[in-house]
Design an enzyme around this catalytic site. Structure first.
Site, PDB file in Angstrom:
ATOM      1  N   ASP A 166       0.785  -1.237   0.000  1.00  0.00           N
ATOM      2  CA  ASP A 166       0.000   0.000   0.000  1.00  0.00           C
ATOM      3  C   ASP A 166       0.817   1.286   0.000  1.00  0.00           C
ATOM      4  O   ASP A 166       0.263   2.363   0.144  1.00  0.00           O
ATOM      5  CB  ASP A 166      -1.096   0.023   1.082  1.00  0.00           C
ATOM      6  CG  ASP A 166      -0.623  -0.564   2.389  1.00  0.00           C
ATOM      7  OD1 ASP A 166       0.595  -0.685   2.549  1.00  0.00           O
ATOM      8  OD2 ASP A 166      -1.469  -0.892   3.238  1.00  0.00           O
ATOM      9  N   ARG A 201     -24.494   1.016 -14.962  1.00  0.00           N
ATOM     10  CA  ARG A 201     -24.225   0.582 -13.587  1.00  0.00           C
ATOM     11  C   ARG A 201     -23.319   1.544 -12.845  1.00  0.00           C
ATOM     12  O   ARG A 201     -22.556   2.275 -13.444  1.00  0.00           O
ATOM     13  CB  ARG A 201     -23.523  -0.783 -13.600  1.00  0.00           C
ATOM     14  CG  ARG A 201     -24.478  -1.906 -13.855  1.00  0.00           C
ATOM     15  CD  ARG A 201     -24.037  -3.171 -13.156  1.00  0.00           C
ATOM     16  NE  ARG A 201     -25.050  -4.186 -13.384  1.00  0.00           N
ATOM     17  CZ  ARG A 201     -24.794  -5.387 -13.902  1.00  0.00           C
ATOM     18  NH1 ARG A 201     -23.576  -5.709 -14.231  1.00  0.00           N
ATOM     19  NH2 ARG A 201     -25.767  -6.253 -14.065  1.00  0.00           N
ATOM     20  N   HIS A 298      -7.218 -10.116  -0.822  1.00  0.00           N
ATOM     21  CA  HIS A 298      -5.822 -10.524  -1.013  1.00  0.00           C
ATOM     22  C   HIS A 298      -5.421 -10.713  -2.462  1.00  0.00           C
ATOM     23  O   HIS A 298      -4.256 -10.948  -2.750  1.00  0.00           O
ATOM     24  CB  HIS A 298      -5.522 -11.769  -0.182  1.00  0.00           C
ATOM     25  CG  HIS A 298      -5.199 -11.406   1.225  1.00  0.00           C
ATOM     26  ND1 HIS A 298      -6.161 -10.957   2.101  1.00  0.00           N
ATOM     27  CD2 HIS A 298      -4.026 -11.354   1.893  1.00  0.00           C
ATOM     28  CE1 HIS A 298      -5.585 -10.668   3.250  1.00  0.00           C
ATOM     29  NE2 HIS A 298      -4.297 -10.892   3.161  1.00  0.00           N
ATOM     30  N   ASN A 532      13.626   6.770 -26.000  1.00  0.00           N
ATOM     31  CA  ASN A 532      14.852   7.376 -26.540  1.00  0.00           C
ATOM     32  C   ASN A 532      14.720   8.873 -26.793  1.00  0.00           C
ATOM     33  O   ASN A 532      15.397   9.426 -27.636  1.00  0.00           O
ATOM     34  CB  ASN A 532      15.257   6.662 -27.838  1.00  0.00           C
ATOM     35  CG  ASN A 532      14.168   6.781 -28.906  1.00  0.00           C
ATOM     36  OD1 ASN A 532      13.019   7.116 -28.604  1.00  0.00           O
ATOM     37  ND2 ASN A 532      14.513   6.517 -30.151  1.00  0.00           N
ATOM     38  N   ARG A 566      18.250 -25.504 -23.156  1.00  0.00           N
ATOM     39  CA  ARG A 566      17.852 -24.635 -24.256  1.00  0.00           C
ATOM     40  C   ARG A 566      18.291 -23.200 -24.052  1.00  0.00           C
ATOM     41  O   ARG A 566      18.338 -22.717 -22.940  1.00  0.00           O
ATOM     42  CB  ARG A 566      16.340 -24.635 -24.379  1.00  0.00           C
ATOM     43  CG  ARG A 566      15.828 -25.919 -24.957  1.00  0.00           C
ATOM     44  CD  ARG A 566      14.484 -25.669 -25.545  1.00  0.00           C
ATOM     45  NE  ARG A 566      13.899 -26.904 -26.023  1.00  0.00           N
ATOM     46  CZ  ARG A 566      12.616 -27.040 -26.239  1.00  0.00           C
ATOM     47  NH1 ARG A 566      11.808 -26.027 -25.989  1.00  0.00           N
ATOM     48  NH2 ARG A 566      12.140 -28.165 -26.694  1.00  0.00           N
ATOM     49  N   MET A 573      11.859  -4.525 -29.585  1.00  0.00           N
ATOM     50  CA  MET A 573      11.954  -3.325 -30.412  1.00  0.00           C
ATOM     51  C   MET A 573      12.942  -2.358 -29.780  1.00  0.00           C
ATOM     52  O   MET A 573      13.440  -2.583 -28.705  1.00  0.00           O
ATOM     53  CB  MET A 573      10.584  -2.649 -30.489  1.00  0.00           C
ATOM     54  CG  MET A 573       9.602  -3.495 -31.229  1.00  0.00           C
ATOM     55  SD  MET A 573       7.975  -2.809 -31.133  1.00  0.00           S
ATOM     56  CE  MET A 573       8.142  -1.347 -32.099  1.00  0.00           C
ATOM     57  N   GLY A 574      13.152  -1.235 -30.441  1.00  0.00           N
ATOM     58  CA  GLY A 574      13.977  -0.210 -29.817  1.00  0.00           C
ATOM     59  C   GLY A 574      14.976   0.410 -30.773  1.00  0.00           C
ATOM     60  O   GLY A 574      15.779   1.228 -30.379  1.00  0.00           O
TER      61      GLY A 574
END
Length: 722
Positions: A166, A201, A298, A532, A566, A573-574
């Site tokens: 919080d 509502r 919770h 950027n 593996r 991206m960028g």
């Protein structure tokens, strides 16, 4: 960093031992912090111990205190909660329990303790530290420890990291777990909004926060709620009238949905609780609206940590190890926290004291005081909420100015939230606000229309760019653009976008020499997934993109956990800017991140619903830009027209370390690498060594960006915090 300094970082911890524990309520991102403390600790040559089950484990000793290895923290970054367990502990509150805890630490030669938890847990740690020498004396007298052991452990260093969903701890802008909790809440709000579109509502949503309204406040900003109830700012005495009037006004303006957010600790001016049921009954009785209450319990603690919390946890973990190893008997116990985008160290007890002062101020009904003590970030949120929730925009447009808003470059999540707050703040100021479709191209072609209050209704949570955006630059259409500026009487321009928005701004400055019409104030709000834009540490949209990458990496890691051998290569991206790859590498626990800045795809990052961070950041940037714009237009008013020809009338609004600053685009020119479309200096490059250490490289740790111990009182009055 020199070779000597590097060597120092790698030997800083030799002969020292650190214990790490999590205590109190769990929060997402705690695991990221634990992992960073373990790996950076080991990197510096220190031994690191896990303490399982919080303070209880510290008291019970035995197998609860285990030495950690490099491997023991792999695969834990993406897990919610805390892997080493947390427990509320009665024993540690008694001196007898603390005596046993001291014994367990001394026997293992541990004199450094890193505590991750809320203010209760951190206060406990401080008590422990202040009693340390007395506890050792008692253990010596009882013959439980030798004189030699006592000398070796003569003082205890303590560093706290605040883990609490919080965000109720004073002195830190964000506590670990807050951002993830906001993610959970917003997912639910977004889900509710879709069903409410089908039926008219009213939804009353109760979120956590017994003494602190942060989650409720930011949620209401992120979803454009009609009303928010928080403990720090109780509503005026006739709030029932006011609330019902506001709800019926929104309905008559065509909105099918009302959202009311309530913090669980909400109270009225007399300190009497305002519950979600009270509000529901009021709305049903007075207005007869179909009203539903949702209490988020919770759920808010659940789920995987967001990218922000993983990076926050990791950065704070690194800083905590440094603070511990640099500690002396004279340094006070400190907390490592975030101010804007900077790691800072603050004396633990000062923070705890201010946190207690807030609760005291609320009990004494000194609500203005409570709000001030929460700090500037909280106050800014409250101010923007109050402005945007204002329902009756002024009717008269006398003395008003005309400001146009546009998007430039590629779409980025959060652009719409920025447009919404810019438009609405403009209307509240009594201005006429125009929206331009398709960037500079639309400005040249006259694709321009006036926007009213409800034009931008419901835009906060929508991805992409509703106005449409193009990468076209203005230079080749100056004549048409100038003609439209005159035709529509545009007196100020708010440009929301990426690198093109910045270069477009530079071209406009250049064009002022030939075209008087271009002599109007403009401000660029950085919004691009690549982050950027020169002049800002963060841009709107980058946080959403990071979370998209993280989710993908998590899924891949889960599938790969079965087959151990593996390697996955994930392209993000960028362009030439490695921000996304670096930060995602940190957040997803990658083994390597390849970026342009150090020579050596997920391509759908622009869409999707913006994260709470991007919604909130965009909303505040829009409001700040529009306030600046009004002042600049008034300043530039000469002989019945606007004429702005100074460098400071064309700015980028950016977040630099701790403050939101307006910086002339021409000044930023020298800080820009135009060939690769990136700023020359990028703050996050300093985080790359952390990424590599956390992934076990032989690497220099750049500790030149030092966080020195500061005092919290001085920071409170700091101007311009976000």
């Amino acid at each position: 960093m020199t070779h000597e300094e590097h060597h120092a970082a790698k030997t800083l911890g030799i002969g020292k031992a650190i214990a790490v524990l999590t205590s109190g309520g769990d929060a997402q991102g705690m695991n990221a912090a634990v992992r960073a403390v373990v790996r950076v600790g080991i990197f510096t040559g220190a031994r690191v111990f896990f303490v399982h089950e919080g303070y209880q484990g510290l008291v019970d000793g035995g197998d609860n205190i285990k030495e950690a290895t490099w491997e023991s923290v792999s695969m834990m970054l993406q897990l919610g909660g805390t892997v080493i367990g947390s427990a509320r502990c009665k024993d540690f509150r008694e001196r007898e329990g603390r005596l046993r805890a001291a014994y367990n630490l001394v026997k293992r030669g541990i004199t450094n303790l890193c505590v991750i938890g809320g203010d209760g847990s951190l206060t406990g740690a401080d008590t422990f530290r202040s009693e340390w020498s007395d506890l050792l004396g008692d253990l010596q007298k009882a013959g439980k420890i030798t004189d030699e052991e006592a000398t070796k452990s003569s003082y205890l260093n303590i560093v706290g990291l605040v883990g609490s969903i919080d965000n109720d701890f004073c002195g830190t802008d964000m506590t670990i777990g807050t951002d993830s909790a906001l993610h959970r809440i917003i997912e639910i709000v977004d889900a509710i909004t879709t069903t409410a579109q089908s039926h008219q509502r009213t939804f009353v949503l109760e979120v956590m926060g017994r003494h602190c309204g942060y989650l409720a406040l930011v949620t209401s900003l992120s979803c454009g709620a009609d009303w928010v109830f928080i403990p720090e700012c109780p509503p005026d005495d006739d709030w029932e009238e006011h609330l019902c009037r506001r709800l019926s006004e929104t309905r008559t303006r065509g909105s099918r949905l009302n959202i009311i957010i309530v913090a669980e600790g909400a109270i009225d001016r007399n300190g009497k609780p305002i519950t979600s049921e009270d509000i529901k009954n009021l709305v049903v009785k007075r207005l007869g609206y179909d009203t539903r209450v949702t209490v988020l319990g919770h759920v808010q603690r659940g789920g995987t940590p967001s990218a922000f919390d993983r990076i926050l946890g990791s950065r704070m973990g690194v800083e905590a190890v440094m603070a511990l190893l640099e500690g002396t008997p004279d340094t006070p116990a400190c907390v490592v926290s975030l101010s804007g985008n900077q790691a800072v160290r603050l004396p633990l007890m000062e923070c705890v004291q201010v946190t207690k002062d807030v609760t005291k101020a609320m009990e004494e009904k000194k609500f203005d005081e409570a709000l001030k003590l929460r700090g500037r970030s909280f106050m800014n949120n409250w101010e923007v909420y109050k402005l945007l929730a204002h329902v009756r925009p002024p009717v008269s447009k006398s003395g008003s100015h005309t400001v146009a808003v546009m998007n430039v470059g590629a779409p980025a999540a959060g652009m719409n939230a920025a447009v919404r707050s810019t438009v609405r703040i403009g209307l509240i100021q009594g201005n006429r606000v125009l929206v331009v479709h398709d960037g500079f191209e639309g400005l040249a072609k006259g694709q321009i229309e006036e926007a009213g209050w409800s034009y931008v209704g419901g835009w906060t949570g929508q991805g992409g760019s509703k106005l449409g955006t193009k990468r076209t630059l203005p230079k080749k259409s100056f004549e048409q653009i100038s003609a439209n500026i005159t035709k529509f009487n545009i007196q100020g321009l708010v440009i929301i976008g990426g690198f093109e928005a910045y270069t477009g701004g530079l071209e406009l400055m250049e064009g002022r020499k030939q075209f008087d019409e271009l002599c109007i104030p403009f401000v660029v709000i950085p919004a691009t997934v690549s982050n950027n834009v020169p002049g800002s540490d963060f841009s709107v949209g980058a946080d959403t993109a990071l979370n998209t990458i993280c989710t993908t990496c998590d899924r891949i890691k889960q599938s790969a956990a079965g087959t151990k051998r593996r390697v996955f290569i994930i392209e993000t991206m960028g362009g030439y800017c490695g921000y996304l790859a670096t930060m995602a590498g940190l957040a997803a626990g990658a083994d390597a991140a390849y970026i342009f800045e150090e020579p050596f795809t997920i391509r759908d990052l622009q869409g999707g619903s913006p994260t709470p961070f991007d919604r909130n950041f965009a909303t505040k940037m829009g409001a700040k830009a529009m306030n600046w714009m009004s002042g600049k237009i008034k300043e530039s008013y000469r002989n019945g027209r606007i004429f702005a020809n100074t460098p400071d009338s064309g700015c980028v609004l950016g977040m630099r370390k701790r403050a939101l600053l307006f910086q002339p685009v021409t000044e930023l020119q020298g800080q820009t690498d135009f060939e690769h479309r990136i700023p020359k200096e990028q703050w996050w490059l300093k985080l790359r060594p952390i990424l590599k250490i956390l992934a076990k490289y032989e690497i220099d740790l750049d500790t030149s960006d030092h966080a020195h111990l500061e005092h919290i009182t001085r920071k409170r009055s700091g101007e311009g915090a976000v």
